[in-house]
Write an enzyme that holds these catalytic residues in place. Structure first.
Site, PDB file in Angstrom:
ATOM      1  N   ASP A   1       0.862  -1.185   0.000  1.00 37.28           N
ATOM      2  CA  ASP A   1       0.000   0.000   0.000  1.00 37.28           C
ATOM      3  C   ASP A   1       0.901   1.239   0.000  1.00 37.28           C
ATOM      4  O   ASP A   1       1.900   1.310   0.720  1.00 37.28           O
ATOM      5  CB  ASP A   1      -0.907  -0.009   1.233  1.00 37.28           C
TER       6      ASP A   1
ATOM      7  N   ASN B   1     -12.846  -2.996   2.402  1.00 34.29           N
ATOM      8  CA  ASN B   1     -13.806  -1.892   2.453  1.00 34.29           C
ATOM      9  C   ASN B   1     -14.704  -2.002   1.219  1.00 34.29           C
ATOM     10  O   ASN B   1     -14.201  -2.175   0.106  1.00 34.29           O
ATOM     11  CB  ASN B   1     -13.067  -0.552   2.451  1.00 34.29           C
TER      12      ASN B   1
ATOM     13  N   GLN C   1     -14.898   2.753   0.820  1.00 36.42           N
ATOM     14  CA  GLN C   1     -13.997   2.273  -0.223  1.00 36.42           C
ATOM     15  C   GLN C   1     -13.539   3.449  -1.078  1.00 36.42           C
ATOM     16  O   GLN C   1     -14.355   4.278  -1.476  1.00 36.42           O
ATOM     17  CB  GLN C   1     -14.740   1.244  -1.090  1.00 36.42           C
TER      18      GLN C   1
ATOM     19  N   VAL D   1     -10.894   2.964  -3.734  1.00 37.66           N
ATOM     20  CA  VAL D   1     -10.534   2.451  -5.062  1.00 37.66           C
ATOM     21  C   VAL D   1     -11.502   1.329  -5.418  1.00 37.66           C
ATOM     22  O   VAL D   1     -11.556   0.302  -4.727  1.00 37.66           O
ATOM     23  CB  VAL D   1      -9.076   1.939  -5.084  1.00 37.66           C
TER      24      VAL D   1
ATOM     25  N   HIS E   1     -10.175  -5.312  -3.576  1.00 35.76           N
ATOM     26  CA  HIS E   1      -8.870  -5.538  -2.949  1.00 35.76           C
ATOM     27  C   HIS E   1      -9.055  -5.908  -1.495  1.00 35.76           C
ATOM     28  O   HIS E   1      -9.994  -5.451  -0.833  1.00 35.76           O
ATOM     29  CB  HIS E   1      -7.961  -4.316  -3.075  1.00 35.76           C
TER      30      HIS E   1
ATOM     31  N   HIS F   1      -7.032  -5.637   2.031  1.00 31.61           N
ATOM     32  CA  HIS F   1      -5.892  -5.125   2.799  1.00 31.61           C
ATOM     33  C   HIS F   1      -5.405  -6.263   3.690  1.00 31.61           C
ATOM     34  O   HIS F   1      -6.210  -6.936   4.343  1.00 31.61           O
ATOM     35  CB  HIS F   1      -6.324  -3.989   3.725  1.00 31.61           C
TER      36      HIS F   1
HETATM   37  P1  5GP Z   1      -9.790   1.451   0.106  1.00 35.38           P
HETATM   38  O1  5GP Z   1     -10.189   2.612   0.966  1.00 35.38           O
HETATM   39  O2  5GP Z   1     -10.365   1.546  -1.290  1.00 35.38           O
HETATM   40  O3  5GP Z   1     -10.054   0.124   0.757  1.00 35.38           O
HETATM   41  O4  5GP Z   1      -8.223   1.517   0.032  1.00 35.38           O
HETATM   42  C1  5GP Z   1      -7.487   1.826  -1.103  1.00 35.38           C
HETATM   43  C2  5GP Z   1      -6.037   1.723  -0.717  1.00 35.38           C
HETATM   44  O5  5GP Z   1      -5.256   1.840  -1.883  1.00 35.38           O
HETATM   45  C3  5GP Z   1      -5.568   2.803   0.267  1.00 35.38           C
HETATM   46  O6  5GP Z   1      -5.037   2.179   1.434  1.00 35.38           O
HETATM   47  C4  5GP Z   1      -4.510   3.566  -0.524  1.00 35.38           C
HETATM   48  O7  5GP Z   1      -3.426   3.969   0.285  1.00 35.38           O
HETATM   49  C5  5GP Z   1      -4.097   2.566  -1.581  1.00 35.38           C
HETATM   50  N1  5GP Z   1      -3.677   3.161  -2.845  1.00 35.38           N
HETATM   51  C6  5GP Z   1      -4.355   4.109  -3.560  1.00 35.38           C
HETATM   52  N2  5GP Z   1      -3.694   4.416  -4.677  1.00 35.38           N
HETATM   53  C7  5GP Z   1      -2.569   3.637  -4.693  1.00 35.38           C
HETATM   54  C8  5GP Z   1      -1.488   3.506  -5.613  1.00 35.38           C
HETATM   55  O8  5GP Z   1      -1.401   4.166  -6.644  1.00 35.38           O
HETATM   56  N3  5GP Z   1      -0.508   2.619  -5.295  1.00 35.38           N
HETATM   57  C9  5GP Z   1      -0.569   1.864  -4.156  1.00 35.38           C
HETATM   58  N4  5GP Z   1       0.441   1.016  -3.942  1.00 35.38           N
HETATM   59  N5  5GP Z   1      -1.569   1.967  -3.266  1.00 35.38           N
HETATM   60  C10 5GP Z   1      -2.564   2.835  -3.539  1.00 35.38           C
END
Ligand code: 5GP
Ligand code: ZN
Length: 124
Positions: free
Chosen positions: A37, A93, A100, A102, A106, A108
């Site tokens: 991440d 998420n 959420q 992205v 996914h 975590h």
């Molecule tokens: P969500 O809130 O959708 O569950 O989490 C998305 C996660 O993707 C976040 O923890 C954020 O830090 C991570 N993330 C977003 N953009 C990028 C990226 O370009 N590269 C990487 N490695 N992680 C990302």
């Protein structure tokens, strides 16, 4: 079989999967990619994604079961390979209520040498 395109060019995680955007990948195969991440919230914080563009857990269908099983079975292997032996946390998420960010499925996976504790909010 799927109502979703396997690659969405506007999706950041599809682009990481395709190698179009750099990421610190720790594992990849035909079906999935695992990478660090960009904003780690634990000493180990990796994201496990399918290569297929599925927006979230809310869109999972029975035909995705083997794929999701493959992702989850890999989690423990990857944590152990990173040297963490005493447990980990797995979070997905989902949607607006799940905060959420992205919209490419996914998981975590977080690990540390000491218990991660309970965050002050449910934000991850
Ligand atoms: P969500 O809130 O959708 O569950 O989490 C998305 C996660 O993707 C976040 O923890 C954020 O830090 C991570 N993330 C977003 N953009 C990028 C990226 O370009 N590269 C990487 N490695 N992680 C990302
Ligand atoms: Zn995607």
């Amino acid at each position: 079989m799927s109502q979703h395109p396997s690659h969405d060019p506007s999706c950041i995680f599809c682009r990481i999967s395709a190698g179009e955007i750099p990421a610190q990948k720790v594992y990849e195969d035909e079906h999935m990619v695992a990478f660090r991440d960009i904003r780690p919230r634990a000493p180990l914080h990796i994201l496990l994604i399918p290569r297929q563009h599925i927006p979230s857990m809310a869109e999972l269908r029975p035909e995705h079961a083997a794929l999701v099983g493959h992702l989850l079975v890999k989690a423990g292997d990857l944590v152990r390979a990173e040297g963490y032996t005493d447990g980990f946390r797995t979070v997905a998420n989902t949607g607006r209520v799940g905060c959420q960010e992205v919209y490419h499925l996914h998981f975590h996976v977080l690990a540390a040498d000491a218990p991660l504790g309970v965050p002050p909010t449910f934000e991850l």
